[in-house]
Design a protein around this motif. Structure first.
Motif, PDB file in Angstrom:
ATOM      1  N   ILE A  87      47.537  38.140  31.411  1.00 24.49           N
ATOM      2  CA  ILE A  87      47.312  39.568  31.195  1.00 24.49           C
ATOM      3  C   ILE A  87      48.621  40.267  30.845  1.00 24.49           C
ATOM      4  O   ILE A  87      48.687  41.066  29.901  1.00 24.49           O
ATOM      5  CB  ILE A  87      46.658  40.201  32.437  1.00 24.49           C
TER       6      ILE A  87
ATOM      7  N   ALA B  21      44.810  41.307  40.716  1.00 22.47           N
ATOM      8  CA  ALA B  21      45.127  42.724  40.946  1.00 22.47           C
ATOM      9  C   ALA B  21      45.950  42.912  42.207  1.00 22.47           C
ATOM     10  O   ALA B  21      46.804  43.809  42.277  1.00 22.47           O
ATOM     11  CB  ALA B  21      43.837  43.537  41.027  1.00 22.47           C
TER      12      ALA B  21
ATOM     13  N   LEU C 169      47.029  36.426  35.833  1.00 19.70           N
ATOM     14  CA  LEU C 169      47.861  37.624  35.771  1.00 19.70           C
ATOM     15  C   LEU C 169      48.975  37.473  34.743  1.00 19.70           C
ATOM     16  O   LEU C 169      49.299  38.415  34.010  1.00 19.70           O
ATOM     17  CB  LEU C 169      48.451  37.931  37.144  1.00 19.70           C
TER      18      LEU C 169
ATOM     19  N   ILE D 271      42.453  45.070  33.995  1.00 21.97           N
ATOM     20  CA  ILE D 271      41.522  44.458  34.957  1.00 21.97           C
ATOM     21  C   ILE D 271      40.401  45.426  35.288  1.00 21.97           C
ATOM     22  O   ILE D 271      39.228  45.040  35.361  1.00 21.97           O
ATOM     23  CB  ILE D 271      42.277  44.030  36.221  1.00 21.97           C
TER      24      ILE D 271
ATOM     25  N   LEU E 256      40.180  37.841  39.067  1.00 21.38           N
ATOM     26  CA  LEU E 256      40.639  39.161  38.638  1.00 21.38           C
ATOM     27  C   LEU E 256      41.044  40.006  39.839  1.00 21.38           C
ATOM     28  O   LEU E 256      42.072  40.697  39.818  1.00 21.38           O
ATOM     29  CB  LEU E 256      39.549  39.865  37.835  1.00 21.38           C
ATOM     30  N   TYR E 257      40.246  39.968  40.901  1.00 17.30           N
ATOM     31  CA  TYR E 257      40.578  40.735  42.101  1.00 17.30           C
ATOM     32  C   TYR E 257      41.861  40.221  42.742  1.00 17.30           C
ATOM     33  O   TYR E 257      42.716  41.003  43.170  1.00 17.30           O
ATOM     34  CB  TYR E 257      39.428  40.671  43.108  1.00 17.30           C
TER      35      TYR E 257
END
Length: 355
Positions: A230, A270, A227, A249, A266-267
């Motif tokens: 990102i 998020a 994260l 994402i 990724l989940y």
């Protein structure tokens, strides 16, 4: 006795920044750029002759999954290109704000969105990994529809759902293929800041905005580290850091193929984005009902839809949740449905099996 006022904390500065208004010209919805891209491709093709040299497409809006080769030619757009700048919702606007990047949990205990995303991540991590060769292609077949606007009418109009298929080079060394609306469009490299093609063929320098399977394979599987990456790499882009991270994402989930552990990360990443909520019932472009992980931004709710039993990713939907000059409450602004994912040996080749 006077005291020296203390400096605001980072959280207080972020809160004050979020409350500041965004210039009016930036307060536009960003969900309709795919239709704008389609229009641009059509007009470029009409204006360019067969001798026009291929180049890569510019990035439009918040959707940036594939890099499309289009001819370099003059041509007036018949539609207005959307900007990304929009008001970022307050961190306390949603009941399920989870964890700010590098921050502390904002609510006591796990939120419904965090619990759901943790379950989804567990299922994703348990899927078997598949050996993928560099010379192969990731294939994704979808049904899609996005909204567009005209210069004379700011109201978003949803397109008719239609088939979209992509073949993406696993290592980026070869051009891919987009098959949509009866046309085959080569997928090539990216544009530099001056709009000139960086790479005429393939995608040898992948990024979060233009990934390959090998690039996704290299991403960190620690959700906090992922994260942060990102946020760092999308800083200054899009409508705001939280929404940009959420959309980034979502793009990676919708039209790519990631290794199981990366998908799980990724989940989980998020779940740490403030403002993420759960929608109990949402419908994808194929009419399939599921549970959704969502985030509201500028009056529009972006939903990632999952099968309620298998927790498989089904698709995305955009829905207006308040009246604006762009649309009315309840209006669907975008809808997609992923029908199959596979690995093929050639572009244009129907996969022997789906994943």
């Amino acid at each position: 006795m006077s005291t020296t006022p203390s400096r605001p904390t980072p959280a207080e500065r972020e809160e004050m920044a979020r409350l500041l208004p965004v210039p009016a010209e930036r307060d536009r919805p960003g969900r309709h750029h795919q239709a704008l891209k389609d229009q641009l491709l059509r007009e470029f093709r009409q204006d360019a002759g067969p001798a026009a040299a291929p180049a890569a497409k510019p990035r439009f809006g918040v959707r940036r999954l594939t890099i499309v080769a289009v001819p370099l030619a003059a041509g007036a757009l018949a539609v207005t290109l959307a900007t990304n700048g929009q008001l970022e919702p307050r961190p306390d606007a949603g009941p399920n704000a989870a964890v700010a990047p590098g921050g502390e949990r904002k609510t006591a205990g796990a939120t419904p969105a965090a619990v759901l995303l943790d379950r989804i991540a567990t299922v994703a991590a348990a899927r078997p990994a598949t050996t993928v060769r560099d010379d192969q292609y990731v294939y994704v077949s979808s049904t899609v529809a996005w909204s567009s606007q005209s210069e004379s009418d700011p109201v978003m109009r949803l397109d008719t759902p239609h088939s979209r298929k992509v073949w993406l080079s696993v290592d980026g060394s070869k051009p891919g293929l987009l098959r949509e609306r009866g046309e085959d469009v080569p997928l090539a490299g990216a544009l530099d800041k001056n709009g000139q093609p960086v790479d005429p063929v393939g995608n040898p320098h992948p990024t979060l905005n233009s990934p390959t399977y090998r690039y996704l394979e290299s991403l960190p599987t620690d959700p906090d580290v992922l994260l942060k990456k990102i946020y760092d790499e999308t800083r200054g882009s899009g409508p705001g850091p939280d929404q940009e991270a959420f959309v980034t994402i979502g793009d990676l989930l919708r039209e790519q193929l990631a290794p199981p552990k990366v998908s799980a990360a990724l989940y989980k990443a998020a779940a740490r984005i403030p403002g993420v909520t759960v929608v109990d019932d949402a419908v994808d472009a194929a009419g399939r009902h599921g549970v959704a992980v969502a985030r509201v931004h500028a009056g529009e709710r972006t939903e990632w839809i999952f099968d309620k039993k298998t927790l498989e990713f089904l698709g995305e939907r955009g829905v207006m949740v308040e009246d604006t000059r762009w649309g009315k409450t309840g209006q669907v602004t975008a809808t997609t449905a992923v029908l199959s994912r596979a690995v093929t040996d050639k572009t244009g080749e129907a996969p022997g099996h789906t994943r």
